[in-house]
Design an enzyme around this catalytic site. Sequence first.
Site, mmCIF file in Angstrom:
data_model
loop_
_atom_site.group_PDB
_atom_site.id
_atom_site.type_symbol
_atom_site.label_atom_id
_atom_site.label_comp_id
_atom_site.label_asym_id
_atom_site.label_seq_id
_atom_site.Cartn_x
_atom_site.Cartn_y
_atom_site.Cartn_z
ATOM 1 N N GLU A 275 -7.742 -5.989 -1.749
ATOM 2 C CA GLU A 275 -6.572 -5.330 -2.128
ATOM 3 C C GLU A 275 -6.700 -4.910 -3.371
ATOM 4 O O GLU A 275 -7.064 -5.650 -4.509
ATOM 5 C CB GLU A 275 -5.424 -6.494 -2.093
ATOM 6 C CG GLU A 275 -4.210 -6.195 -2.741
ATOM 7 C CD GLU A 275 -3.267 -5.194 -2.020
ATOM 8 O OE1 GLU A 275 -2.657 -4.284 -2.548
ATOM 9 O OE2 GLU A 275 -3.325 -5.505 -0.838
ATOM 10 N N THR B 147 -2.172 -0.143 1.471
ATOM 11 C CA THR B 147 -3.142 -0.940 2.188
ATOM 12 C C THR B 147 -3.232 -0.252 3.777
ATOM 13 O O THR B 147 -4.192 -0.328 4.185
ATOM 14 C CB THR B 147 -2.540 -2.362 2.144
ATOM 15 O OG1 THR B 147 -2.732 -2.991 1.019
ATOM 16 C CG2 THR B 147 -3.342 -3.182 3.346
ATOM 17 N N HIS C 132 -2.548 -8.967 -5.618
ATOM 18 C CA HIS C 132 -1.266 -8.269 -5.326
ATOM 19 C C HIS C 132 -0.386 -9.051 -6.244
ATOM 20 O O HIS C 132 -0.452 -10.164 -6.523
ATOM 21 C CB HIS C 132 -1.181 -8.417 -3.746
ATOM 22 C CG HIS C 132 0.190 -7.249 -3.599
ATOM 23 N ND1 HIS C 132 1.447 -7.588 -4.003
ATOM 24 C CD2 HIS C 132 0.194 -6.378 -2.648
ATOM 25 C CE1 HIS C 132 2.215 -6.574 -3.632
ATOM 26 N NE2 HIS C 132 1.316 -6.023 -2.851
ATOM 27 N N ASP D 157 -9.117 -1.352 -0.515
ATOM 28 C CA ASP D 157 -8.124 -0.523 0.673
ATOM 29 C C ASP D 157 -7.869 0.448 -0.415
ATOM 30 O O ASP D 157 -7.413 1.576 0.359
ATOM 31 C CB ASP D 157 -6.927 -1.599 0.964
ATOM 32 C CG ASP D 157 -6.170 -2.015 -0.107
ATOM 33 O OD1 ASP D 157 -6.659 -2.082 -1.228
ATOM 34 O OD2 ASP D 157 -5.239 -2.821 0.304
#
Length: 648
Positions: free
Chosen positions: A286, A326, A457, A508
């Site tokens: 992420e 994402t 995140h 991503d």
Amino acid sequence: MNQIFKSRYSILLGFIAYFILFSFIIRSILFVSAAQKAEFTFLEVIRFYFVGLFFDLGTGLILSAFYALYLLIIPNRFYHKRWNRMICLSSFFIFLIITLFSFFAELTFWQEFESRFNFIAVDYLIYTYEVIHNINESYPLPLLIGGMLLIAIGVTYVFHKLKIFNTSFTSQTRFKTRLVYSSLIIIPAILFSLIVKNSWAEQGNNRYTNELSKSGIYSFFAAFKNNELNYHDFYSLIGNKDAFTLVKKELTESNTTFKNDSLSILRNIKGTDSVYKPNVIMITVESLSADFLAHYGNTQHITPRLDTFANNSVFFSNMYATGTRTVRGMEALTLGIPPTPGSSIVRRMDNEHLFTVGHVFKEKGYVNTFFYGGDGYFDNMNHFFGNNGYNIVDRGRKLLNENYDGTRMLIPDNDVTFENAWGICDGDIFNVVIKDADQKYKKGQLFNNFIMTTSNHRPYTFPNNKIDMASGTREGAVKYTDYAIGQFIDQIKNKPWFKNTVIIIVADHCASSAGKNEIDISKYQIPCMILNLKNTEKMNISKMTSQIDLFPTLWSLLGWDYTSEFYGKNVLDKKYESRVFLGTYQKLVYMKGDSLVILSPQRKVDTYLYNKAKNEQKPFVLPKAIINQGIANYQTAFDLFKDGKLRY
């Protein structure tokens, strides 16, 4: 005109004045924030304040239109009743809370994306569980709610002191007068909503100026309305046959044979005599921007393990993500396709049984599994993976009544040591992957795993006593993710299946996509590396590459024959020419070398030269051939998906 302020419309006008004033304050706060990262000319400042006033006024009229209709139709004998006062005052206070929440949300959204509301905000409204918990863990929610209530009470008190309520509820406004006043509100509101486009604010090359010119609420509904764009309706086109001819020429490699279909990119890729079939574990990290790594100049020492792996791997040191979310990364890493306008294919209708990376692995005898530490319902991930040849392992709260091609398994509580709004920590999801790999090895199954991490995140929280940085910061989350990946690889080195397992580490998308340019190329650069690849020396692939090139390159190194309907290419092929695809929801970018083509709605085409060293893109007239090549890729990708030709 002064009479309207002394009529029953005084509350409505006061609300519009409040909305414009607070919008001005929010715009000024965002301006101060943006001024730390970009320079503004005096004319740009004047423009975004005046254009912003136009959008704020239009939005205020739209918000007030139903109340204007109510004021028109309710007779005076009812308007003066106590029950009407209660309805009007309650509605007024509710609208204050709604708009104040919107203003707060704008500030937090800007902090994350440096943008007014867009498709992401629309998406987040759907997934209330994750978003509410994310806000609760990132901000002191009770204090914020209390603060908004106090501000709403304060505004109400000001209205009371100015006798706005008393003026409204004691006035005797005749129907003919009300008809005129309501028409002055309702008609412009309707015209504004039907005619004025949010893109009207986007008149210059300074992205921050364009965003500051907008109104947050109006931007939100504009994004909601335009969630998907038809390429043929909004973008520049060339003839279909010409488009496919150009794409096929670009995709031709030394081992490529195309099928006999002029409107297709379906082709056979010839491998080598030495075929290698290892397990594949792809860790999709992420928001891992390239500039978090020391290799790209970072001096914070937050990725020591990743830096070591990069130096001892097949390292794609000049790779670019296709998007800023994402699901765009998932789209690129499974479908190998440029980012078509609108939402990612992962989130669209009719996205089942597509020609995916998993399909190629399945043809080779692999079991595909998608691992996610959160609830895979979010962003339609489970539907996409479950109906495209992958089993699912996620942290959903319950099993949904949806049938998948593969199986779905929930991660049990006893496998979880730490969890936040977005899912279990990276260390926990890696432990789940290890257990699954052990079971598959015992059964003699080859496996291809797609792991989506969540720790990097917001709110950036992770288990205590793992690293020497505090939880709750972006840098800390990056270092924890680096630690968790390092621990994972240390653990599996002792597994009997490790010697026949390739590890891929790829981002991503980047942590932030905002910059001084409309499309800031540097904000798309990501790290990517392949570890433990047998009979392959470590190498640094410095050619400019795209996320979609990852698997075609891996399969080439493995010597595989396969059928391809991907736009990705083997970057080690002697015919490879560097090009990348980048996009937002509306802007589509094709970059070849330093030539940059940006396609936008209204069939707009902008061309630039990109200087990577200075991160500058200057307007430049490019050859028609490069422009057409960019158009051809996006046009054909859109057509293949919409026409159902990406199905196997």
